[in-house]
Design a protein around this motif. Structure first.
Motif, mmCIF file in Angstrom:
data_model
loop_
_atom_site.group_PDB
_atom_site.id
_atom_site.type_symbol
_atom_site.label_atom_id
_atom_site.label_comp_id
_atom_site.label_asym_id
_atom_site.label_seq_id
_atom_site.Cartn_x
_atom_site.Cartn_y
_atom_site.Cartn_z
ATOM 1 N N HIS A 163 69.326 8.350 -16.680
ATOM 2 C CA HIS A 163 69.973 8.107 -15.392
ATOM 3 C C HIS A 163 69.031 7.369 -14.441
ATOM 4 O O HIS A 163 69.445 6.480 -13.707
ATOM 5 N N TYR A 215 69.585 3.889 -12.624
ATOM 6 C CA TYR A 215 69.446 3.825 -11.165
ATOM 7 C C TYR A 215 68.485 2.700 -10.771
ATOM 8 O O TYR A 215 68.714 1.973 -9.802
ATOM 9 N N LYS A 224 81.829 9.537 -23.088
ATOM 10 C CA LYS A 224 81.782 9.083 -21.709
ATOM 11 C C LYS A 224 80.568 8.198 -21.480
ATOM 12 O O LYS A 224 79.442 8.590 -21.781
ATOM 13 N N ASP A 280 77.351 6.856 -15.893
ATOM 14 C CA ASP A 280 77.493 6.082 -14.654
ATOM 15 C C ASP A 280 77.203 6.975 -13.452
ATOM 16 O O ASP A 280 76.752 8.109 -13.617
ATOM 17 N N PHE A 281 77.468 6.463 -12.268
ATOM 18 C CA PHE A 281 77.295 7.223 -11.039
ATOM 19 C C PHE A 281 78.611 7.191 -10.275
ATOM 20 O O PHE A 281 79.387 6.231 -10.420
ATOM 21 N N GLU A 282 78.830 8.209 -9.439
ATOM 22 C CA GLU A 282 80.092 8.265 -8.686
ATOM 23 C C GLU A 282 80.312 6.987 -7.874
ATOM 24 O O GLU A 282 81.408 6.439 -7.827
ATOM 25 N N ASP A 283 79.214 6.500 -7.248
ATOM 26 C CA ASP A 283 79.362 5.308 -6.406
ATOM 27 C C ASP A 283 79.143 4.015 -7.187
ATOM 28 O O ASP A 283 79.287 2.921 -6.647
ATOM 29 N N HIS A 284 78.771 4.122 -8.442
ATOM 30 C CA HIS A 284 78.660 2.947 -9.307
ATOM 31 C C HIS A 284 79.341 3.267 -10.626
ATOM 32 O O HIS A 284 78.678 3.479 -11.637
ATOM 33 N N PRO A 285 80.679 3.327 -10.605
ATOM 34 C CA PRO A 285 81.380 3.729 -11.823
ATOM 35 C C PRO A 285 81.183 2.707 -12.943
ATOM 36 O O PRO A 285 80.918 1.532 -12.686
#
Lengths: 300, 366
Positions: free
Chosen positions: A165, A169, A234, A237-242
């Motif tokens: 992650h 990031y 899955k 990803d990130f919530e704000d960078h799907p």
């Protein structure tokens, strides 16, 4: 397309003294055991006693061993590389199995019971009665974070995936988005971090809840893993960078498809290029359907 | 107009035919025979047998011919053949103490029981091109003078003498410990020394040579002395289950190198020299010595030494020593990567356009 409809009974005469599908039965049994373990622990890399194959390491020996272990006389085999049936290595692997098994081969995704692939998942959705075998060069998703196998195995044991992650990031801070376009890491069944093999991230969503059995073979690294049918896959990803997949401003120049992965083809030395489906069967099927409907129209 | 790349099969078939033509070369020159390769290219045959893990001079010669003298390719051919062979039995450990020695040197003693025996070696040749060889006069060479044959002569292993005095560590007895086999089981670290030695014996000579050299230049130094290098014939024995006693099934030529290395000791144990071991098929001093140096370097963990150099790093050495694996993965970059490259193109265009604050991805030229 070379279809060989030779019965397995007379294959010995055709190809000398090698066993059906090249590998001896003991080796196939060892690989099937590894496969069973892999299926019961989705996404977990099972070490196996990979054999030396008559094809080069890095050229699909893992996928070939998996295919050889699950293929039966009734199977219909499709082999693709970069989505295409006619790329040289796909041709070579298909003729290897045609020679050593005598099974029928096909280029049609829908017709195949067993599909060996490198770098793509066919555009045509797979079914429950199909098995897809991926060729894997480097099975370890954490390899670029940690070169040591002893360490990465521990990290998997502890589900210590924070580093991955962080890497994604770092991409976002540097480029404004995640800069991984293929071999994009996934979490399988909510537990194991897995490399989907170097397929474009465009194909990642196809792995999720796929009705077909997905098997992965890494020959040089001697690892097998699997995604059973209807299993969650899955993409990280990130919530704000799907997670998002590739898109093109163009349609396929041959069949006009707007939703398939496109290869860029350079047509001249002045910047001219065109985009065509990487999945040659999909493109061909669409053209055939198009021609057929044209004919129907003219007949009416 | 785009023409789809078809006809891969015909292209491949034709490429193979071209390869066969190139292999044969000029047809005015007589074709190379396996006998010639086996008898006159022994260095190549020995290397291919060792790294290919098959002791068969004829098959190695065939592989070398088929590979046009490309030895890594020949090793690959032999390996791919080997993998199909059934296994009838595991041999007893060979006894190099009972070797019919053709070469034996020690750099640690001026003289010793059995003496020094140079044998057929490049060591003291002056590397001057011998133009007389260009004239194929080899058949008229007078036979070489050698020491009187004395097959009964005892030639005890040098390190056994040190062992008797307790000056060097004893080899750990491995009776009843089944040696590993990396061609059957995947590597799992840390590995047993038997598996490590198997890996090194099969390892690429160039890779091991460079690693061995690096230890001499300070990257994992281990103060080696060439205790003994011996080459000759040893018997291979198996114990068939139905007999229950060993029978000889043949004889192989091997080169064995035993290095005497820096000593270790502690409050509990008096100082002792340590060992590095190399064993290869045929006559290959360079490979056997490299193997012994790297074996010793890889014993760092076991001997509680600091692991700081590449040659001491088990995973690094063992995962990268195999020429067949390495050549495959390096050369797989020749395979099509259109899809991944297209993915990267799409990404880099997108990143560049957002960097320049433009609309994403320029439209393709029509």
């Amino acid at each position: 397309m070379d279809t060989i409809s030779q019965s397995p009974d007379n294959f010995h005469a055709a190809s000398g003294s090698y066993n059906f599908a090249y590998l001896d039965e003991q080796t196939k049994r060892m690989i099937r055991r590894a496969l069973l373990k892999a299926i019961t622990i989705p996404g977990y890399q099972v070490p196996f006693g990979g054999r030396e194959m008559p094809l080069s390491y890095g050229w699909g020996t893992g996928g070939i061993q998996v295919t050889a272990s699950v293929i039966g006389p009734e199977d219909i085999l499709k082999v693709i590389d970069q989505g295409a049936d006619d790329t040289t290595n796909a041709v070579s692997i298909r003729s290897f199995f045609a020679k050593t098994t005598g099974v029928e081969t096909t280029t049609e995704t829908a017709e195949a019971t067993l599909i060996q692939t490198r770098h793509r998942i066919p555009e045509t959705p797979l079914r429950e009665d199909q098995v897809i075998v991926y060729q894997v060069p480097i099975p370890e998703p954490l390899r670029w974070l940690e070169p040591r196998e002893t360490e990465t195995r521990k990290m998997h044991g502890l589900a210590e995936y924070g580093g991955m992650h962080v890497r994604l990031y770092e991409d976002i801070t540097r480029y404004g988005k995640i800069a991984t376009s293929y071999d994009y890491p996934v979490i399988v069944n909510g537990r194991y971090l897995m490399r989907p093999s170097p397929i474009p991230k465009f194909d990642n969503p196809k792995m999720d809840q796929n009705p077909a059995l997905q098997l992965f073979g890494a020959g040089r690294e001697k690892r097998i893993y699997a995604v059973p049918p209807y299993t969650s896959v899955k993409s990280l990803d990130f919530e704000d960078h799907p997670f998002e997949i590739q898109t093109w401003d163009q349609d396929c120049a041959i069949c006009g498809s707007t939703d398939s992965f496109l290869d860029e083809v350079i047509t001249d030395d002045a910047g001219g290029r065109m985009f065509v489906c990487s999945d040659t069967d999909y493109c061909g099927q669409r053209m055939a359907a198009h021609d057929a409907s044209d004919e129907t129209e003219t007949n009416q | 107009m785009y023409v789809a790349v078809k006809g891969g099969k015909r292209a491949i078939d034709n490429a193979h035919r071209l390869l066969a033509e190139e292999r044969r070369g000029n047809k005015d020159v007589p074709e190379l025979t396996l006998d010639q390769i086996r008898e006159q290219m022994t260095g190549a045959v020995d290397r291919v047998m060792t790294e290919g893990s098959v002791y068969d001079r004829n098959l190695a010669a065939l592989a070398i011919k088929q590979a046009r003298g490309d030895l890594v390719e020949a090793v690959f051919l032999l390996r791919a053949f080997r993998t199909t062979l059934p296994r009838f039995a595991a041999s007893q450990p060979i006894d190099t103490g009972k070797m019919t020695v053709r070469r034996r040197i020690s750099a640690t003693y001026k003289d010793l029981p059995g003496g020094q025996l140079l044998g057929p070696t490049f060591d003291y040749t002056h590397r001057l091109l011998d133009f007389s060889l260009a004239e194929e006069t080899g058949d008229h060479l007078p036979p070489a003078d050698t020491a009187p044959a004395d097959v009964g002569r005892a030639m005890p292993r040098v390190l056994d003498q040190l062992d008797r005095e307790g000056l060097i560590e004893s080899e750990v007895p491995t009776d009843n410990i089944e040696p590993g086999d990396l061609t059957r089981d995947p590597l799992s670290f840390p590995v047993d020394r038997s598996v490590r030695l198997q890996n090194l014996a099969r390892g690429d000579e160039g890779f091991l040579l460079a690693l061995a050299y690096s230890t001499q230049r300070g990257y994992g130094r281990n103060h080696p002395f060439a205790g003994e290098i011996r080459m000759g014939e040893v018997a291979v024995e198996i114990v068939p289950e139905e007999l229950g006693f060993p029978i000889e099934i043949g004889e192989i030529t091997v080169t064995e190198c035993e290095m005497v290395n820096q000593f270790s000791g502690s409050a509990e144990a008096p100082p002792q020299f340590t060992r590095g071991y190399g064993l290869v098929f045929g006559q290959q001093d360079r490979k056997a010595m490299s193997m012994a140096l790297v074996d010793r370097a890889l014993r760092a963990r076991e001997l509680h030494e600091e692991i700081e150099a590449p040659a001491q790093d088990e995973e690094f050495v063992m995962y990268h020593s195999d020429a067949v694996e390495a050549q495959g993965f390096v050369q797989h970059l020749k395979l099509p990567h259109y899809v991944d490259f297209q993915s990267e193109l799409e990404l880099i265009r997108r990143l560049r356009s957002s960097f320049q604050g433009q609309a994403p991805a320029p439209a393709a030229a029509e």
